[in-house]
Design a protein around this motif. Structure first.
Motif, mmCIF file in Angstrom:
data_model
loop_
_atom_site.group_PDB
_atom_site.id
_atom_site.type_symbol
_atom_site.label_atom_id
_atom_site.label_comp_id
_atom_site.label_asym_id
_atom_site.label_seq_id
_atom_site.Cartn_x
_atom_site.Cartn_y
_atom_site.Cartn_z
ATOM 1 N N ASN A 433 0.818 -1.213 0.000
ATOM 2 C CA ASN A 433 0.000 0.000 0.000
ATOM 3 C C ASN A 433 0.848 1.258 0.000
ATOM 4 O OD1 ASN A 433 -2.482 -1.337 0.052
ATOM 5 N ND2 ASN A 433 -2.382 -1.614 2.263
ATOM 6 N N ALA A 434 1.976 1.223 0.716
ATOM 7 C CA ALA A 434 2.831 2.409 0.792
ATOM 8 C C ALA A 434 3.368 2.774 -0.591
ATOM 9 C CB ALA A 434 3.983 2.152 1.763
ATOM 10 N N LYS A 435 3.874 1.779 -1.296
ATOM 11 C CA LYS A 435 4.441 2.045 -2.614
ATOM 12 C C LYS A 435 3.355 2.343 -3.641
ATOM 13 C CE LYS A 435 8.147 0.412 -5.597
ATOM 14 N NZ LYS A 435 9.096 -0.690 -5.911
ATOM 15 N N ALA A 436 2.192 1.680 -3.503
ATOM 16 C CA ALA A 436 1.084 1.946 -4.419
ATOM 17 C C ALA A 436 0.606 3.391 -4.285
ATOM 18 C CB ALA A 436 -0.063 0.978 -4.153
ATOM 19 N N ALA A 437 0.537 3.893 -3.042
ATOM 20 C CA ALA A 437 0.122 5.280 -2.829
ATOM 21 C C ALA A 437 1.106 6.244 -3.481
ATOM 22 C CB ALA A 437 0.016 5.566 -1.337
ATOM 23 N N PHE A 438 2.390 5.963 -3.314
ATOM 24 C CA PHE A 438 3.418 6.819 -3.900
ATOM 25 C C PHE A 438 3.367 6.760 -5.422
ATOM 26 C CE2 PHE A 438 7.642 7.631 -5.580
ATOM 27 C CZ PHE A 438 8.046 8.754 -4.886
ATOM 28 N N ALA A 439 3.304 5.539 -5.975
ATOM 29 C CA ALA A 439 3.336 5.362 -7.421
ATOM 30 C C ALA A 439 2.122 5.984 -8.097
ATOM 31 C CB ALA A 439 3.424 3.874 -7.762
ATOM 32 N N THR A 440 0.944 5.823 -7.494
ATOM 33 C CA THR A 440 -0.262 6.408 -8.069
ATOM 34 C C THR A 440 -0.175 7.928 -8.094
ATOM 35 O OG1 THR A 440 -1.561 4.546 -7.211
ATOM 36 C CG2 THR A 440 -2.773 6.501 -7.890
ATOM 37 N N GLY A 441 0.361 8.497 -7.016
ATOM 38 C CA GLY A 441 0.535 9.948 -6.976
ATOM 39 C C GLY A 441 1.501 10.429 -8.039
ATOM 40 N N VAL A 442 2.582 9.675 -8.242
ATOM 41 C CA VAL A 442 3.572 10.048 -9.255
ATOM 42 C C VAL A 442 2.967 10.002 -10.641
ATOM 43 C CG1 VAL A 442 5.695 9.313 -10.406
ATOM 44 C CG2 VAL A 442 5.612 9.418 -7.930
ATOM 45 N N MET A 443 2.282 8.887 -10.949
ATOM 46 C CA MET A 443 1.749 8.743 -12.305
ATOM 47 C C MET A 443 0.703 9.812 -12.610
ATOM 48 S SD MET A 443 -0.022 5.526 -14.249
ATOM 49 C CE MET A 443 1.503 5.033 -15.046
ATOM 50 N N ILE A 444 -0.254 10.001 -11.711
ATOM 51 C CA ILE A 444 -1.324 10.966 -11.975
ATOM 52 C C ILE A 444 -0.807 12.393 -11.856
ATOM 53 C CG2 ILE A 444 -3.577 11.794 -11.194
ATOM 54 C CD1 ILE A 444 -4.217 8.941 -10.339
ATOM 55 N N GLY A 445 0.108 12.621 -10.901
ATOM 56 C CA GLY A 445 0.639 13.972 -10.720
ATOM 57 C C GLY A 445 1.604 14.366 -11.818
ATOM 58 N N LEU A 446 2.699 13.624 -11.941
ATOM 59 C CA LEU A 446 3.693 13.965 -12.953
ATOM 60 C C LEU A 446 3.182 13.695 -14.355
ATOM 61 C CD1 LEU A 446 7.060 12.761 -11.374
ATOM 62 C CD2 LEU A 446 6.086 15.055 -11.446
ATOM 63 N N GLY A 447 2.334 12.669 -14.497
ATOM 64 C CA GLY A 447 1.757 12.420 -15.810
ATOM 65 C C GLY A 447 0.944 13.592 -16.310
ATOM 66 N N ASN A 448 0.430 14.393 -15.375
ATOM 67 C CA ASN A 448 -0.341 15.578 -15.766
ATOM 68 C C ASN A 448 0.524 16.685 -16.335
ATOM 69 O OD1 ASN A 448 -3.456 15.907 -15.172
ATOM 70 N ND2 ASN A 448 -2.651 14.405 -13.733
ATOM 71 N N CYS A 449 1.818 16.450 -16.432
ATOM 72 C CA CYS A 449 2.652 17.395 -17.180
ATOM 73 C C CYS A 449 2.214 17.458 -18.636
ATOM 74 C CB CYS A 449 4.127 17.001 -17.089
ATOM 75 S SG CYS A 449 4.892 17.425 -15.514
ATOM 76 N N GLY A 450 1.445 16.441 -19.051
ATOM 77 C CA GLY A 450 0.862 16.517 -20.385
ATOM 78 C C GLY A 450 0.000 17.752 -20.536
ATOM 79 N N ASN A 451 -0.607 18.199 -19.430
ATOM 80 C CA ASN A 451 -1.384 19.448 -19.466
ATOM 81 C C ASN A 451 -0.496 20.647 -19.761
ATOM 82 O OD1 ASN A 451 -4.328 18.993 -18.556
ATOM 83 N ND2 ASN A 451 -3.137 17.725 -17.146
ATOM 84 N N LEU A 452 0.735 20.628 -19.209
ATOM 85 C CA LEU A 452 1.660 21.729 -19.479
ATOM 86 C C LEU A 452 1.999 21.797 -20.958
ATOM 87 C CD1 LEU A 452 4.151 21.457 -16.470
ATOM 88 C CD2 LEU A 452 2.269 23.068 -16.773
ATOM 89 N N VAL A 453 2.167 20.619 -21.564
ATOM 90 C CA VAL A 453 2.488 20.577 -22.990
ATOM 91 C C VAL A 453 1.298 21.062 -23.815
ATOM 92 C CG1 VAL A 453 3.101 19.085 -24.926
ATOM 93 C CG2 VAL A 453 4.166 18.730 -22.695
ATOM 94 N N SER A 454 0.131 20.468 -23.580
ATOM 95 C CA SER A 454 -1.035 20.800 -24.401
ATOM 96 C C SER A 454 -1.417 22.272 -24.284
ATOM 97 C CB SER A 454 -2.223 19.924 -23.997
ATOM 98 O OG SER A 454 -2.635 20.209 -22.674
ATOM 99 N N SER A 455 -1.239 22.847 -23.086
ATOM 100 C CA SER A 455 -1.643 24.245 -22.896
ATOM 101 C C SER A 455 -0.691 25.223 -23.558
ATOM 102 C CB SER A 455 -1.740 24.557 -21.397
ATOM 103 O OG SER A 455 -0.496 24.360 -20.761
ATOM 104 N N ASN A 456 0.463 24.722 -24.028
ATOM 105 C CA ASN A 456 1.436 25.613 -24.665
ATOM 106 C C ASN A 456 1.673 25.331 -26.144
ATOM 107 O OD1 ASN A 456 2.756 27.486 -22.550
ATOM 108 N ND2 ASN A 456 2.729 25.513 -21.509
ATOM 109 N N VAL A 457 1.192 24.193 -26.636
ATOM 110 C CA VAL A 457 1.436 23.876 -28.049
ATOM 111 C C VAL A 457 0.240 24.212 -28.929
ATOM 112 C CG1 VAL A 457 3.131 22.092 -27.527
ATOM 113 C CG2 VAL A 457 0.723 21.457 -27.739
ATOM 114 N N PHE A 458 -0.947 24.388 -28.346
ATOM 115 C CA PHE A 458 -2.080 24.851 -29.134
ATOM 116 C C PHE A 458 -2.073 26.383 -29.096
ATOM 117 C CE2 PHE A 458 -3.333 20.508 -28.707
ATOM 118 C CZ PHE A 458 -4.046 20.248 -29.868
#
Length: 528
Positions: A433-458
């Motif tokens: 559970n400890a690692k799952a909590a960390f990993a889920t936060g990383v994927m959803i949090g850092l994965g949302n850097c896709g928002n940074l890309v999309s908001s600047n390339v359009f």
């Protein structure tokens, strides 16, 4: 403790039903973290899944719909006159998009780790942050300046950061790895449903223009913010605590659930943070390498893992990054893109609805089949292939409006097929559970850097062609194929190596170390 365990275990061996164990014995076993010699009871599992489904999923799905509406309504407000009324210039709109993601990215992991600690109940934590960002949403409708928009969006990112990863973590605590796939897909479908409902709601609110002296786009924010506040009470009353503290499960049901999850997770499932678990979280290239590789921090990974180990590790967050770029592009720019194809404001709002409905059906079907066969990779490649077709159509600037509209269907379906499966895949393959909590936060949090890309390339000046945006989307989609393939290859090779006993030397470690190895334990098997 041993006497209590022996008594409960003997009831299992004698083939007695769980209900025959006394309430005191069940409570003692739960309190002491006992899992005993587990005996499978399919009837009990089916009953537990249904009870958890009805208690856990409806409130989280409903609240996620509201969350997504609050986050995406700025796209609807834009074409209703927000940028004109606030005298926003050039790429000011793009800035108002990506500024939300800065705190969202930075705070997702700390938020999930804080929620894992259990200082407050999940219902209080999730409802509390929801109330805070609702106030920010109302502030968007009242602000008179562009700087006010930036301030409100930034604060929204601060409070929203913990909601989705927190919900994902809470859901994962109630289901086996196979069952988690369908449940998270049902939860994530709320984002697609909100996309469709958001267009319909914006179309209705548009007709409130000038009511009370406020422009229609302001009412979009104000009304949706008030709806969010009204739903905070739903969260407080309906979101359940973690399984160990649940009140909707009987003691014997809680005991069975905990034992079932323990057995499903494998021999090593650390539920705490110590030096070994933290090191596994921070320096597991399965989580980090794919995301960090384009950035200067990537070499740090090589300081803690030999090149031999790193090359066998896989990429996960990078694949999510590409899918999230597609999703955020659709959320933030679909009404604008449709308007550039010749649709009126109202028609553009309405035409977003079928796109999201098709994406919702695609998400649910693929996630169900993925969970049914306990396989992830093929469905990710299928989703990515659809996305490549959609991005290619938009990039080629096919003249037929119907073809361009079909491209929007393909891009949206692709993103929403991949994102929930990727989160489930990573969570399934994290030991503890400890690692799952960390990993889920990383994927959803850092994965949302896709928002940074999309908001600047359009780029506004590139309308209606948006060649930079469509080209970037196509490239990241193809990169996601590479990332998913690397993940599949690593999991396959690791399982074969462990089947052959090549990792058995780790079994010589002390019981304390073995208990904290998580997915590095020789008996842990990855889901492909």
């Amino acid at each position: 403790m041993r006497d209590s365990q022996a008594k409960v275990a003997s009831s299992f061996h004698e083939g007695k039903d769980f209900k025959s164990a006394t309430r005191n014995k069940a409570d003692t076993a739960i309190a002491e973290g006992y899992h005993g010699d587990f005996v499978v009871d399919k009837t009990m599992e089916k009953k537990l899944n249904w009870k958890c489904d009805f208690k856990l999923l409806p409130p989280l799905i409903g609240l996620f719909v509201i969350t997504f509406l609050d986050r995406s309504n700025i796209a609807n407000a834009k074409i209703e006159g927000m940028t004109t009324d606030l005298k926003m210039k050039a790429n000011d709109y793009n800035m108002s998009l990506w500024i939300l993601n800065i705190p969202y990215i930075c705070l997702a992991v700390p938020s999930n780790m804080l929620m894992k600690k259990g200082f407050v109940k999940p219902s209080v934590y999730l409802s509390g942050i929801m109330f805070c960002w609702a106030l920010c949403t109302i502030g968007l409708g009242c602000t008179k300046t562009f700087k006010g928009i930036l301030a409100c969006r930034f604060l929204m990112g601060v409070f929203e950061a913990g909601f989705v990863p927190g919900c994902a973590y809470l859901i994962s605590r109630y289901y086996k790895r196979r069952d988690f796939s369908v449940r998270y897909a049902l939860f994530f479908s709320a984002a697609v449903l909100a996309g469709a409902f958001g267009g319909l709601l914006a179309y209705a609110i548009e007709h409130m223009d000038k009511v009370g002296g406020y422009a229609g786009w302001r009412w979009i924010f104000i009304i949706e913010g008030c709806i969010t506040i009204a739903c905070v009470g739903v969260g407080l009353l309906c979101i359940p605590p973690y399984p160990k503290d649940s009140t909707f499960l009987k003691p014997e049901e809680k005991q069975y659930l905990l034992a079932m999850l323990k057995k499903d997770a494998g021999p090593s499932r650390p539920d705490h943070y110590n030096s070994l678990v933290i090191k596994e979280c921070l320096f597991d290239p399965k989580i980090w390498l794919g995301y960090m590789s384009p950035f200067p921090l990537a070499p740090l990974i090589y300081l803690f893992h030999s090149p031999r180990i790193v090359t066998k590790r896989c990429i996960s967050t990078l694949a999510y990054f590409g899918a999230d770029n597609a999703a955020s592009s659709i959320v933030s720019f679909q009404p604008t893109i449709l308007k550039s194809l010749g649709y009126s404001n109202s028609a553009a709002q309405v035409h977003t609805i079928p796109v999201y409905i098709v994406a919702l059906c695609s998400l649910l079907i693929c996630s169900y089949l993925s969970g049914r066969v306990s396989h992830r990779y093929s469905f990710l490649i299928f989703g990515a292939a659809i996305g490549i077709i959609g991005w290619s159509i938009e990039l080629a600037q096919v003249k037929a409006v119907s073809a361009r509209y079909f491209g929007m269907f393909a891009i949206t379906a692709s993103a929403y097929i991949q994102m929930p499966i990727l989160v489930v895949w990573l969570s399934n393959n994290m030991g503890g559970n400890a690692k799952a909590a960390f990993a889920t936060g990383v994927m959803i949090g850092l994965g949302n850097c896709g928002n940074l890309v999309s908001s600047n390339v359009f780029i506004t000046d590139e309308s209606p062609r948006f060649k930079t945006g469509f080209g970037t989307g196509l490239g990241l989609n193809m990169l996601g194929v590479v990332a998913s393939s690397a993940l599949e290859l690593y999991c396959l090779m690791a399982n074969r190596r462990r089947d052959a006993g090549k990792d058995n030397a780790k079994l010589d470690n002390s019981s304390d170390v073995l208990g904290d190895l998580g997915d590095d334990h020789p008996e842990f098997r990855y889901i492909l």
